[in-house]
Motif scaffolding. Structure first.
Motif, short mmCIF file in Angstrom:
data_model
loop_
_atom_site.label_atom_id
_atom_site.label_comp_id
_atom_site.label_asym_id
_atom_site.label_seq_id
_atom_site.Cartn_x
_atom_site.Cartn_y
_atom_site.Cartn_z
N TYR A 1 1.03 -1.28 0.02
CA TYR A 1 0.38 -0.41 0.22
C TYR A 1 0.88 1.24 0.08
CZ TYR A 1 -3.95 3.57 1.76
OH TYR A 1 -4.61 4.95 1.46
N VAL B 1 -11.71 -7.36 6.83
CA VAL B 1 -12.27 -5.96 6.34
C VAL B 1 -11.30 -4.79 7.48
CG1 VAL B 1 -13.87 -4.99 5.34
CG2 VAL B 1 -13.50 -6.67 4.11
N ARG C 1 -8.27 -2.41 6.05
CA ARG C 1 -8.70 -1.22 5.79
C ARG C 1 -8.02 0.15 5.10
NH1 ARG C 1 -9.95 3.28 6.79
NH2 ARG C 1 -10.01 3.29 9.11
N LYS D 1 -5.65 -0.22 -1.24
CA LYS D 1 -6.62 0.52 -2.34
C LYS D 1 -7.77 0.09 -1.69
CE LYS D 1 -7.00 2.62 -6.58
NZ LYS D 1 -6.31 2.53 -7.59
N HIS D 2 -8.60 -1.16 -1.27
CA HIS D 2 -10.04 -1.09 -1.17
C HIS D 2 -10.28 -3.28 -1.05
CE1 HIS D 2 -14.58 -0.74 -1.97
NE2 HIS D 2 -14.50 -1.71 -2.35
N ASN D 3 -10.93 -3.12 -0.30
CA ASN D 3 -11.59 -4.23 -0.18
C ASN D 3 -12.85 -5.22 0.49
OD1 ASN D 3 -12.64 -3.16 2.74
ND2 ASN D 3 -10.31 -3.74 4.08
N TYR D 4 -13.32 -6.22 -0.27
CA TYR D 4 -13.95 -6.29 0.05
C TYR D 4 -14.16 -7.84 0.54
CZ TYR D 4 -14.41 -4.51 -4.63
OH TYR D 4 -14.46 -3.52 -5.87
N ARG E 1 -20.64 -11.02 0.19
CA ARG E 1 -21.16 -11.98 1.16
C ARG E 1 -22.84 -12.89 0.15
NH1 ARG E 1 -21.99 -8.85 5.64
NH2 ARG E 1 -20.73 -7.22 5.97
N ILE F 1 -9.14 -2.10 -9.54
CA ILE F 1 -8.75 -1.37 -8.89
C ILE F 1 -8.01 -1.11 -8.59
CG2 ILE F 1 -9.34 -0.43 -6.49
CD1 ILE F 1 -12.27 -1.22 -6.92
N ARG G 1 -3.55 5.29 -9.30
CA ARG G 1 -2.84 4.78 -8.38
C ARG G 1 -2.90 3.63 -7.89
NH1 ARG G 1 -0.79 7.77 -2.61
NH2 ARG G 1 0.55 7.01 -2.31
N ASP H 1 -19.00 3.08 -11.12
CA ASP H 1 -18.95 4.51 -11.29
C ASP H 1 -18.73 5.52 -10.87
OD1 ASP H 1 -21.00 4.07 -13.39
OD2 ASP H 1 -23.29 3.94 -12.25
N SER H 2 -18.01 4.82 -9.33
CA SER H 2 -17.63 6.30 -8.24
C SER H 2 -16.28 5.93 -7.86
CB SER H 2 -18.20 5.64 -6.71
OG SER H 2 -17.34 4.16 -6.67
N TYR H 3 -15.32 5.26 -9.39
CA TYR H 3 -14.44 5.51 -9.10
C TYR H 3 -13.69 5.55 -10.52
CZ TYR H 3 -9.52 2.55 -9.54
OH TYR H 3 -8.73 2.53 -9.98
N ARG I 1 -15.68 2.91 6.69
CA ARG I 1 -14.75 3.43 5.99
C ARG I 1 -13.66 4.97 6.12
NH1 ARG I 1 -13.02 -0.60 1.95
NH2 ARG I 1 -14.24 -2.15 1.77
N HIS J 1 -12.40 11.86 -1.98
CA HIS J 1 -12.60 11.45 -3.72
C HIS J 1 -11.96 9.57 -3.86
CE1 HIS J 1 -14.99 13.61 -6.20
NE2 HIS J 1 -14.61 14.88 -5.05
N LEU K 1 -11.97 6.70 -2.13
CA LEU K 1 -12.74 5.86 -1.47
C LEU K 1 -13.68 5.20 -2.88
CD1 LEU K 1 -13.51 6.87 2.31
CD2 LEU K 1 -11.80 5.40 1.59
N VAL K 2 -13.50 3.96 -3.30
CA VAL K 2 -13.86 3.68 -4.10
C VAL K 2 -15.18 3.47 -4.52
CG1 VAL K 2 -14.33 1.28 -5.46
CG2 VAL K 2 -12.22 1.89 -4.68
N PRO K 3 -15.61 3.86 -2.87
CA PRO K 3 -17.75 3.21 -2.95
C PRO K 3 -18.30 5.21 -3.01
CG PRO K 3 -17.11 2.58 -0.68
CD PRO K 3 -15.23 3.04 -1.32
N VAL K 4 -16.98 6.51 -3.13
CA VAL K 4 -17.29 7.24 -2.81
C VAL K 4 -18.03 7.94 -4.36
CG1 VAL K 4 -16.90 10.45 -2.67
CG2 VAL K 4 -16.74 8.00 -0.83
N TYR K 5 -18.86 9.26 -4.55
CA TYR K 5 -19.89 9.39 -5.53
C TYR K 5 -19.27 10.41 -6.14
CZ TYR K 5 -22.58 5.34 -7.18
OH TYR K 5 -22.62 3.82 -7.16
N LYS K 6 -19.43 11.16 -4.89
CA LYS K 6 -19.72 12.86 -4.99
C LYS K 6 -19.56 13.32 -3.09
CE LYS K 6 -22.00 16.72 -6.93
NZ LYS K 6 -23.50 16.51 -7.50
#
Lengths: 570, 156
Positions: free
Chosen positions: A89, A118, A122, A126-129, A132, A147, A152, A180-182, B21, B68, B70-75
């Motif tokens: 990281y 998780v 955190r 960069k991200h984790n899952y 479920r 991702i 980066r 959408d958010s990435y 997060r 921004h 953080l992957v789940p952040v849209y806006k």
């Protein structure tokens, strides 16, 4: 196609082109290991500790630029992997780490080998899952790779409960990712780039400040090109060693706490910093208020959060350094005048002649710097060099003649002792025809020494050169300078017989006290093509110099004793 | 650089662990949280998080950039021209003057929302500083319990 979750994991790895997985089985991940047993799409390497698995995947990723993959079980398997995740990281290394988890029904009950993976990971991924439902597993795996390698880069953890790897369902591996958010910013702002180009043309003392991001973006050729066309001097961070190539006359060397004189002076006197994929780390800047006082700053970084984090930036450019450099080079073509910076280059050359990177060699005892130079002379360009953390790491960064990016693999941000040996295994798996040498210390090597067994079993012949000063050398050095020589818990006089230790684990060992012995040992180790420990007794109290004391100004360096020596590699 | 109070709205995917997060980011990087509220956005799979925070300009810039990332952040909305409201519930002993408190709550866009045998509850929704004034004013009626709700904000 119907298959269980475990098989989906294997199919996804194969679809991603994964050739090697480093890991360690256990209860919660057993279903996946059962499928690994049945498949032949990738090889699995059984490290002897989960931390080593992640470091090995990391070394693989750093050597190749591809995503490294490690697999661990739940609970202690995962917690052992945390140091590996944090290491990756901090240096932005693309990894996918898959961990087993207790079955969904047991989550939250303090089940056997249950830990909140998780939650723990955190801040160091960069991200984790946490998966479920089986139906989301293919998408999550696809996203994890996406991702990890885009924007980066960084490590991504996928935590999979055991019942999900057992459950059967339809498997369709997604072709595309749409989160959408990435959406990382790749292209730099055109207007900003134009302004930056203007600033470069107008500057008198510009300086290329090259960071690890250039290596990650595979932009070294472009950095060399922009330097070449403009004749602007350059300094490299620890993570960027090899980008310019040691013989490039524009390269001043490494800057920062253990940077050489002309690099740190260049940074202190420049009027325009061109920061490329570098993040103004505290080990680079020294005292911030004294850092580059006369400079405007162009900062190119793919991570907007790096820009303006520590220093105010005049020309912020968010984007992939490769794309931005292409545009910058276009803009500079025909406009930049290399002669304009001739005086500046001359100033720096004078600085370099005043205090070149040097050390005092000895006929009585091996100097660690000599050993590193010697490795460079004997294997040079064709070797990949990994290192652990401490004095040996800094000496390697200072004295090894690096020629190309990805030749130098070390834990820069987190500073993880025990990184070098497993990382070397990863690099050697990726490039079996290259000589891979881990330059390590008598402290660091013991922090993943069990990997001797892994290396021997899988015939991964990496060479560990142990610069043995019977000290935790870097801490000892600070104790000498700042703690009145109170060597609290840093004396490692009591240590194993390294030669015998290597041999006990089916490797090969050498004890070396002279230059001739070192040459013979290294040649023999390369010829024998087996995992090796070369235990080199070096001067006990050698210090890493130059040194900028922590929180001191970059231009206030403790310098080595002056010698009439030839100039060395930068 | 001077410390200032700011309100940020964050639109995030409505999934488990997204709040950790965000709160973990604040804790790990040493940013202050004055208040934090979160609720699902109607007819979507998003949640709206409102954070009141304080810090200097550089810290504030880092907060928005790190959010921004953080992957789940849209806006991330840095509020400037906003309407900001906070709610507070105050429990009073039954001996306190219902009429007085009714009037007091009325002055701050609220009213009496519940009356029991031994107590009654007043509610107010107003700007955070006015909520502070209300709490101050209510002190002389010996409130038993005060629960503030955290701010929500919307850009004008």
């Amino acid at each position: 196609m119907k298959m269980n979750g475990a098989q989906m994991v294997c199919e996804a790895l194969i679809a991603e082109g994964v050739k090697t997985v480093f890991g360690y089985p256990g209860g919660a991940i057993m279903n996946v290991y059962d499928e690994i047993y049945k498949q032949d799409g990738f090889e699995h390497i059984l490290n002897r500790h989960e931390q080593a698995s992640v470091h090995a995947a990391d070394g693989y990723a750093r050597a190749t630029g591809e995503v490294g993959v490690a697999m661990v079980t739940s609970g202690p398997g995962f917690t052992n992997a945390v140091t590996g995740l944090a290491t990756a990281y901090m240096d932005s290394i693309p990894l996918v780490v898959i961990s087993g988890q207790v079955p969904l029904s047991l989550i939250g009950t303090d089940g056997f080998q249950e830990i909140d993976a998780v939650g723990i990971s955190r801040p160091c991924t960069k991200h984790n899952y946490l998966v479920r439902e089986l139906s989301e597993l293919p998408r999550i795996l696809k996203e994890a790779f996406h991702i990890a390698r885009t924007g980066r880069p960084g490590p991504v953890l996928v935590d999979i409960p055991k019942d999900i790897t057992a459950e059967f369902g339809d498997f369709v591996y997604p072709k595309e990712v749409n989160i959408d958010s990435y959406k990382p910013t790749i292209k730099g702002n055109r207007r900003q780039i134009e302004k930056a180009v203007d600033a470069i043309i107008k500057a008198k003392k510009p300086l290329l400040y090259i960071g690890g991001g250039v290596v990650l973006a595979n932009a070294s050729d472009l950095v060399r090109k922009i330097a070449d066309m403009s004749q602007i001097p350059a300094v490299e961070t620890l993570m960027a060693r090899g980008v310019m190539g040691h013989s490039n006359p524009l390269l001043q060397g490494m800057l920062g706490m253990h940077g050489n004189y002309s690099s740190n002076m260049a940074m202190s006197e420049t009027d325009l910093i061109i920061a490329l994929g570098a993040r103004f780390d505290d080990r680079v800047t020294g005292k911030l208020s004294e850092f580059a006082k006369y400079a405007d700053i162009i900062h190119v970084d793919i991570d907007p959060a790096n820009i303006g984090k520590l220093v105010d930036v005049d020309y912020p450019i968010v984007g992939d350094v490769k794309e931005v450099l292409e545009k910058m080079i276009e803009g500079l073509e025909g406009k930049v005048n290399p002669a304009r910076y001739a005086d500046w280059r001359e100033v720096l050359e004078r600085y370099d002649n005043l205090h070149p990177q040097s050390y005092v060699d000895s006929d009585e005892v091996l100097k660690p710097q000599w050993v590193i130079e010697r490795i460079g002379q004997l294997v040079g360009e064709q070797a990949i060099i990994t290192s652990d953390v401490g004095q040996h790491q800094m000496w390697a960064a200072q004295h090894y003649p690096f020629d190309r990016p990805r030749q130098w693999i070390n834990s820069g941000g987190l500073g993880t002792m025990g990184f070098g040996f497993p990382a070397a295994l990863g690099a050697k798996k990726a490039f079996p025809n290259k000589t891979v040498i881990n330059i390590t210390g008598d402290g660091s090597i013991l922090m993943n020494v069990q990997e001797l067994v892994t290396a021997a079993e899988y015939r991964i012949p990496v060479i560990n050169v142990i610069l043995n000063n019977h000290f935790l050398g870097m801490v000892r050095q600070w104790q000498t300078f700042f703690y009145d020589g109170r060597y609290s818990e840093t004396d490692l006089t009591f240590q194993p017989n390294f030669k015998a230790l290597a041999e006990a684990c089916h490797g090969i060992g050498y004890d070396v006290t002279t230059k001739a012995e070192f040459d013979a040992a290294l040649k023999d180790a390369i010829e024998k093509d087996r995992v090796a420990f070369i235990n080199v007794q070096v001067a006990r109290f050698e210090d890493v110099l130059p040194m900028v004391p922590a929180a001191g100004a970059l231009y206030n360096m403790m310098l080595p004793k002056k010698v009439e020596s030839k100039k060395e590699a930068k | 650089m001077e410390n200032v109070r700011r309100v940020i709205s964050v639109l995030v995917a409505n999934e488990s662990s997204v709040l950790s997060r965000i709160s973990g980011l604040f804790a790990g990087r040493g940013y202050n949280i004055e208040t934090l509220t979160v609720a699902p956005v109607p007819d979507s799979n998003l949640s709206h998080v409102t954070i009141a925070t304080n810090g200097n300009e550089r810290v504030f810039e880092q907060i928005t950039k790190q959010l921004h990332k953080l992957v789940p952040v849209y806006k991330v909305i840095e509020h400037e021209e906003m309407v900001e409201k906070e709610m507070v519930l105050v429990k009073f002993p039954i001996e306190a003057s219902l009429a007085d408190i009714q009037a007091l709550c009325g002055a701050y866009n609220g009213g009496i929302v519940n009356v029991g045998l031994n107590m009654f509850i007043g509610m107010v929704a107003d700007e955070p500083c006015r909520v502070g004034h209300f709490i101050e004013a209510s002190q002389r009626y010996n409130p038993i319990e005060i629960v503030r709700g955290g701010v929500v904000a919307i850009e004008r």
